[in-house]
Design a protein around this motif. Structure first.
Motif, PDB file in Angstrom:
ATOM      1  N   UNK A  27       0.870  -1.178   0.000  1.00 36.43           N
ATOM      2  CA  UNK A  27       0.000   0.000   0.000  1.00 36.43           C
ATOM      3  C   UNK A  27       0.908   1.231   0.000  1.00 36.43           C
ATOM      4  N   UNK A  28       1.242   1.726  -1.186  1.00 41.56           N
ATOM      5  CA  UNK A  28       2.238   2.790  -1.348  1.00 41.56           C
ATOM      6  C   UNK A  28       1.845   4.082  -0.633  1.00 41.56           C
ATOM      7  N   UNK A  29       0.576   4.391  -0.567  1.00 43.52           N
ATOM      8  CA  UNK A  29       0.130   5.638   0.047  1.00 43.52           C
ATOM      9  C   UNK A  29      -0.132   5.501   1.546  1.00 43.52           C
ATOM     10  N   UNK A  30      -0.050   4.278   2.042  1.00 43.74           N
ATOM     11  CA  UNK A  30      -0.328   4.020   3.458  1.00 43.74           C
ATOM     12  C   UNK A  30      -1.710   4.540   3.861  1.00 43.74           C
ATOM     13  N   UNK A  31      -2.664   4.414   2.942  1.00 45.08           N
ATOM     14  CA  UNK A  31      -4.035   4.862   3.183  1.00 45.08           C
ATOM     15  C   UNK A  31      -4.914   3.679   3.542  1.00 45.08           C
ATOM     16  N   UNK A  32      -5.725   3.855   4.584  1.00 51.88           N
ATOM     17  CA  UNK A  32      -6.731   2.847   4.892  1.00 51.88           C
ATOM     18  C   UNK A  32      -7.813   2.884   3.813  1.00 51.88           C
TER      19      UNK A  32
END
Length: 195
Positions: A27-32
């Motif tokens: 998850x490159x954006x580290x977004x849930x």
């Protein structure tokens, strides 16, 4: 042999859960997942708000969705920046002046209204209440804000303003005034003729 399929299924589900939680290296954006969905919605609202804000600011400001974290706080993907056509720069909305911030907030409220109405099959949201920000406006910006609100009213929208600013009392023809008294508060209807 019996555990192998269970381990494979567990690995698949754990990988998916980690992606949805924003903790996976994949998850490159580290977004849930919920932030990702909200970010997509925010992009729609920002686009609708930009159409309004560009008119309010005579083409100076547009809003863009930002995937960055605001000042190191908050969640990734839920930020907004403003693009200033006068300077050609993109900056955080926190750098807007009081009047500019008011216009951006109003444009976002109207943009959200437009997006909700579109998804509700074209059902219009005909009433808008504004309950903050008037005290931070200078006289020229207050005139511009009232022009925008008058334009909304001309399109058959009801616009309610909650304010303690004396200039608004003078300029708004129909008012509901909350009057405090010993036995409680009551509401009084006032028109320009009453004043």
């Amino acid at each position: 042999r019996r555990l192998a399929p269970l381990r494979t299924e567990h690995h698949r589900v754990a990988r998916l859960a980690s992606l949805a939680a924003g903790t996976s290296a994949e998850n490159e954006r580290k977004m849930r997942l919920e932030s990702y969905v909200l970010a997509a919605r925010l992009e729609q609202v920002a686009a609708a708000a930009t159409a309004r804000l560009a008119r309010m600011s005579s083409g100076r400001f547009t809003l863009v969705h930002s995937d960055e974290r605001a000042n190191g706080r908050g969640r990734h993907g839920l930020g907004l920046h403003v693009v200033d056509a006068w300077t050609g720069t993109e900056r955080d909305t926190a750098t807007l002046s009081g009047g500019e911030s008011f216009f951006a907030s109003l444009a976002l409220a109207l943009g959200l209204s437009d997006v909700v109405a579109e998804e509700a099959g074209g059902v219009r949201l005909d009433t808008l209440f504004i309950d903050e920000g008037f005290g931070s406006l200078d006289e020229q910006t207050l005139d511009e804000v009232l022009d925008v609100l008058d334009a909304l009213r001309e399109r058959d929208r009801t616009v309610g303003i909650v304010s303690h600013v004396p200039e608004l009392r003078r300029r708004i023809p129909a008012q509901l005034e909350v009057v405090k008294g010993r036995s409680g508060s009551y509401v009084r209807h006032r028109t320009a003729a009453d004043r």
